[in-house]
Design an enzyme around this catalytic site. Structure first.
Site, PDB file in Angstrom:
ATOM      1  N   HIS A  81       2.683  18.625 -26.380  1.00  0.00           N
ATOM      2  CA  HIS A  81       2.463  17.194 -26.158  1.00  0.00           C
ATOM      3  C   HIS A  81       1.215  16.643 -26.840  1.00  0.00           C
ATOM      4  CE1 HIS A  81       5.695  17.604 -23.331  1.00  0.00           C
ATOM      5  NE2 HIS A  81       5.596  16.359 -22.930  1.00  0.00           N
ATOM      6  N   LYS A  99       4.650  11.937 -10.686  1.00  0.00           N
ATOM      7  CA  LYS A  99       3.784  11.132 -11.569  1.00  0.00           C
ATOM      8  C   LYS A  99       4.473   9.798 -11.826  1.00  0.00           C
ATOM      9  CE  LYS A  99       1.374  14.395 -14.593  1.00  0.00           C
ATOM     10  NZ  LYS A  99       1.278  14.747 -16.020  1.00  0.00           N
ATOM     11  N   LYS A 152      10.319  23.667 -13.242  1.00  0.00           N
ATOM     12  CA  LYS A 152       9.355  22.556 -13.171  1.00  0.00           C
ATOM     13  C   LYS A 152       8.867  22.416 -11.727  1.00  0.00           C
ATOM     14  CE  LYS A 152       7.590  18.187 -13.949  1.00  0.00           C
ATOM     15  NZ  LYS A 152       7.429  16.974 -14.676  1.00  0.00           N
ATOM     16  N   ASN A 180       2.088  20.426 -20.665  1.00  0.00           N
ATOM     17  CA  ASN A 180       1.707  19.610 -21.823  1.00  0.00           C
ATOM     18  C   ASN A 180       1.840  20.362 -23.141  1.00  0.00           C
ATOM     19  OD1 ASN A 180       1.048  17.426 -20.189  1.00  0.00           O
ATOM     20  ND2 ASN A 180      -0.964  18.328 -19.737  1.00  0.00           N
ATOM     21  N   GLU A 188      -2.328  18.194 -11.113  1.00  0.00           N
ATOM     22  CA  GLU A 188      -2.643  18.624 -12.477  1.00  0.00           C
ATOM     23  C   GLU A 188      -4.117  18.977 -12.668  1.00  0.00           C
ATOM     24  OE1 GLU A 188      -0.385  16.627 -15.536  1.00  0.00           O
ATOM     25  OE2 GLU A 188      -1.905  17.156 -17.019  1.00  0.00           O
ATOM     26  N   ARG A 200      -0.506  23.098 -13.832  1.00  0.00           N
ATOM     27  CA  ARG A 200       0.450  22.071 -14.253  1.00  0.00           C
ATOM     28  C   ARG A 200       0.221  21.615 -15.694  1.00  0.00           C
ATOM     29  NH1 ARG A 200       2.344  17.130 -10.313  1.00  0.00           N
ATOM     30  NH2 ARG A 200       3.651  16.108 -11.816  1.00  0.00           N
ATOM     31  N   ARG A 253       0.810  -1.239   0.000  1.00  0.00           N
ATOM     32  CA  ARG A 253       0.000   0.000   0.000  1.00  0.00           C
ATOM     33  C   ARG A 253       0.837   1.280   0.000  1.00  0.00           C
ATOM     34  NH1 ARG A 253      -3.042  -2.877   3.874  1.00  0.00           N
ATOM     35  NH2 ARG A 253      -4.820  -3.874   2.870  1.00  0.00           N
ATOM     36  N   HIS A 274      10.574  10.549 -27.134  1.00  0.00           N
ATOM     37  CA  HIS A 274       9.526  11.425 -26.615  1.00  0.00           C
ATOM     38  C   HIS A 274       9.849  12.925 -26.802  1.00  0.00           C
ATOM     39  CE1 HIS A 274       6.425  12.878 -23.900  1.00  0.00           C
ATOM     40  NE2 HIS A 274       7.357  13.590 -23.286  1.00  0.00           N
ATOM     41  N   HIS A 330       2.521  13.573 -28.591  1.00  0.00           N
ATOM     42  CA  HIS A 330       2.140  12.199 -28.238  1.00  0.00           C
ATOM     43  C   HIS A 330       1.617  11.445 -29.442  1.00  0.00           C
ATOM     44  CE1 HIS A 330       1.701  12.727 -23.605  1.00  0.00           C
ATOM     45  NE2 HIS A 330       2.862  12.217 -23.933  1.00  0.00           N
ATOM     46  N   GLU A 383      12.737  19.058 -23.683  1.00  0.00           N
ATOM     47  CA  GLU A 383      11.797  19.220 -22.555  1.00  0.00           C
ATOM     48  C   GLU A 383      12.180  20.457 -21.729  1.00  0.00           C
ATOM     49  OE1 GLU A 383       8.944  17.972 -21.879  1.00  0.00           O
ATOM     50  OE2 GLU A 383       8.829  15.871 -22.511  1.00  0.00           O
TER      51      GLU A 383
HETATM   52  P1  NAD Z   1      14.691   5.732 -20.874  1.00  0.00           P
HETATM   53  O1  NAD Z   1      14.458   5.568 -19.436  1.00  0.00           O
HETATM   54  O2  NAD Z   1      14.259   4.634 -21.770  1.00  0.00           O
HETATM   55  O3  NAD Z   1      16.251   6.012 -21.106  1.00  0.00           O
HETATM   56  C1  NAD Z   1      16.738   6.159 -22.408  1.00  0.00           C
HETATM   57  C2  NAD Z   1      17.924   5.227 -22.691  1.00  0.00           C
HETATM   58  O4  NAD Z   1      19.079   5.748 -22.052  1.00  0.00           O
HETATM   59  C3  NAD Z   1      17.753   3.808 -22.166  1.00  0.00           C
HETATM   60  O5  NAD Z   1      18.282   2.928 -23.122  1.00  0.00           O
HETATM   61  C4  NAD Z   1      18.616   3.793 -20.913  1.00  0.00           C
HETATM   62  O6  NAD Z   1      19.109   2.495 -20.631  1.00  0.00           O
HETATM   63  C5  NAD Z   1      19.730   4.721 -21.295  1.00  0.00           C
HETATM   64  N1  NAD Z   1      20.405   5.433 -20.205  1.00  0.00           N
HETATM   65  C6  NAD Z   1      19.866   5.903 -19.070  1.00  0.00           C
HETATM   66  N2  NAD Z   1      20.782   6.625 -18.402  1.00  0.00           N
HETATM   67  C7  NAD Z   1      21.919   6.588 -19.108  1.00  0.00           C
HETATM   68  C8  NAD Z   1      23.218   7.150 -18.939  1.00  0.00           C
HETATM   69  N3  NAD Z   1      23.506   7.942 -17.903  1.00  0.00           N
HETATM   70  N4  NAD Z   1      24.153   6.903 -19.887  1.00  0.00           N
HETATM   71  C9  NAD Z   1      23.866   6.132 -20.970  1.00  0.00           C
HETATM   72  N5  NAD Z   1      22.658   5.603 -21.203  1.00  0.00           N
HETATM   73  C10 NAD Z   1      21.693   5.820 -20.278  1.00  0.00           C
HETATM   74  O7  NAD Z   1      14.010   7.076 -21.441  1.00  0.00           O
HETATM   75  P2  NAD Z   1      13.891   8.576 -20.897  1.00  0.00           P
HETATM   76  O8  NAD Z   1      13.952   9.413 -22.100  1.00  0.00           O
HETATM   77  O9  NAD Z   1      14.800   8.842 -19.769  1.00  0.00           O
HETATM   78  O10 NAD Z   1      12.405   8.608 -20.292  1.00  0.00           O
HETATM   79  C11 NAD Z   1      11.268   8.376 -21.088  1.00  0.00           C
HETATM   80  C12 NAD Z   1      10.139   7.905 -20.208  1.00  0.00           C
HETATM   81  O11 NAD Z   1       9.846   8.907 -19.251  1.00  0.00           O
HETATM   82  C13 NAD Z   1       8.871   7.630 -20.964  1.00  0.00           C
HETATM   83  O12 NAD Z   1       8.343   6.389 -20.533  1.00  0.00           O
HETATM   84  C14 NAD Z   1       7.924   8.765 -20.547  1.00  0.00           C
HETATM   85  O13 NAD Z   1       6.571   8.388 -20.555  1.00  0.00           O
HETATM   86  C15 NAD Z   1       8.422   9.023 -19.159  1.00  0.00           C
HETATM   87  N6  NAD Z   1       8.111  10.379 -18.670  1.00  0.00           N
HETATM   88  C16 NAD Z   1       7.518  10.490 -17.471  1.00  0.00           C
HETATM   89  C17 NAD Z   1       7.224  11.752 -16.950  1.00  0.00           C
HETATM   90  C18 NAD Z   1       6.630  11.874 -15.588  1.00  0.00           C
HETATM   91  O14 NAD Z   1       6.258  12.975 -15.185  1.00  0.00           O
HETATM   92  N7  NAD Z   1       6.529  10.800 -14.843  1.00  0.00           N
HETATM   93  C19 NAD Z   1       7.540  12.903 -17.686  1.00  0.00           C
HETATM   94  C20 NAD Z   1       8.163  12.756 -18.921  1.00  0.00           C
HETATM   95  C21 NAD Z   1       8.450  11.485 -19.401  1.00  0.00           C
HETATM   96 ZN    ZN Z   2       7.145  15.235 -22.024  1.00  0.00          ZN
END
Ligand code: NAD
Ligand code: ZN
Length: 371
Positions: free
Chosen positions: A247, A143, A226, A244, A236, A240, A121, A263, A251, A185
């Protein structure tokens, strides 16, 4: 020098620190002393780069530690993986005093955060973002989510970390395309909320792309902004939603590319189209649109690429977006660089399809000179 920010939500007891510095993974001062059970969740790439060393340091402290990892990439962010990881944690008898360390990019942060939100939980977790996108965006704001076959991030929870640890050293191993992914971003936040940071970005683009000191300033500013935005609107409900911007279209492009477009890159194209919509609606000046498009082009966002997408499919997808209301897509609109358009607490608006079509064609026909 270490920088510390505190996220303190308005009208809520939620508050947590963000520590930003090089080398934080080597100096574990941020780990609360009382924690005796730790689960590190990471992906296979980050495991080799950083998690194994972190595991070794933690094992020296005689705490109970488990390291779990899964294949890198968006595909792993699903129900099955969440279930698999939870079963492993349960089988090793971690109880509700356990702490999760989410070490990795946004994928790790989202799935590990969601596990923390539901394990027994809800247990505590620390976000340790290793991609630029995770540092400036996904690790802040609480999030958490997983994807389903019907769409991205559709199942999840708001669950705040107890701290966010940003070790800028991790950026040294990050591939350039992931650096740009995160920079877009950051740029988005400046476009909607801070003209000065936008201008700093414009002036220092070369140093930023080369990872010089200016890039650290950009990262710090994006995190600060942020945090400011999310603290005013924890769940949100209003402000907040300005995050977007870019986006709604972004998206749809991400989905249509079958996630081949990263992304942040998809959001870059979304920013182009949504800025153009704002210009067509008479809100944004042509000069500001020009500045935004020039900067995005320097980051490799080439408007002509939009021609490879089917506009009707984009529009159909925007209506399924989780921010859509009664199947009407909502758009955040710009008034000028650093300011969005809003009516009292309404920050996202309907836009007629013909305006979207007009904007899309105007952008995709644009030459690199931005005409
Ligand atoms: P990711 O986590 O897939 O990382 C991208 C790649 O980089 C992966 O292959 C990872 O193994 C590699 N990597 C990570 N750190 C590294 C480093 N220091 N050196 C070398 N390689 C490294 O992708 P991302 O772009 O970090 O995140 C995308 C995700 O985030 C999506 O799922 C998206 O929906 C989510 N997201 C969430 C929020 C939120 O508010 N929760 C906001 C924006 C995006
Ligand atoms: Zn985003």
């Amino acid at each position: 020098m270490m920088k510390t920010l505190v996220v303190k939500h308005a009208n809520s007891p939620t508050s947590y620190p963000i520590f930003i510095e090089q080398g934080l993974l080597k100096n574990l001062f941020w780990l609360p002393k009382h924690i005796q059970q730790i689960v590190i969740i990471t992906d296979n790439k980050v495991k080799k780069l950083y998690a194994q060393n972190l595991l070794k340091s933690l094992q020296k402290t005689k705490k109970k530690v488990l390291l779990l990892s899964f294949p890198s990439g968006e595909k792993a962010k699903n129900y099955q993986m969440k279930h698999k990881l939870e079963q492993k944690i349960l089988s090793k008898h971690f109880d509700r005093d356990a702490f999760i360390l989410a070490l990795g990019g946004g994928v790790v942060g989202d799935i590990a955060g969601f596990i923390a939100a539901t394990y027994m939980r809800g247990i505590s977790y620390i976000q340790i973002p290793t991609t630029l996108l995770a540092m400036v965006d996904s690790s802040i704001g609480g999030k958490t989510s997983i994807n389903t076959s019907l769409g991205k991030n559709l199942i999840g929870a708001f669950w705040h970390p107890s701290s966010v640890i940003i070790d800028l050293h991790c950026l040294k191993t990050l591939p350039q395309k992931h650096l740009i992914n995160g920079l877009i971003e950051a740029l988005k936040i400046f476009i909607i909320y801070d003209k000065n940071s936008f201008q700093f970005f414009e002036k220092n683009i070369h140093d930023i792309l080369n990872g010089e000191a200016a890039s650290h300033q950009i990262i710090f500013s994006a995190i600060r902004l942020k945090s400011q935005i999310v603290t005013q609107d924890e769940r949100e409900k209003h402000l907040r939603s300005i995050l977007n911007f870019g986006h709604t279209i972004g998206h749809a492009l991400e989905t249509l590319s079958n996630y081949r477009l990263l992304h942040g890159i998809a959001v870059g194209y979304g920013i182009l189209v949504e800025s153009k919509i704002s210009e067509i609606l008479g809100m944004l000046s042509r000069a500001d649109y020009f500045k935004i498009s020039q900067l995005l082009m320097k980051l490799g966002i080439h408007p002509k690429k939009l021609k490879t997408f089917n506009l009707q499919k984009i529009i159909a997808l925007t209506q399924l977006d989780k921010k859509a209301k009664e199947e009407k897509a909502k758009y955040v609109l710009l008034k000028k660089i650093g300011k969005i358009h809003h009516k009292s607490k309404q920050f996202a608006f309907d836009v007629p399809n013909k305006v979207i079509e007009h904007a899309f064609f105007a952008v995709s026909e644009m030459t690199n000179a931005g005409k």
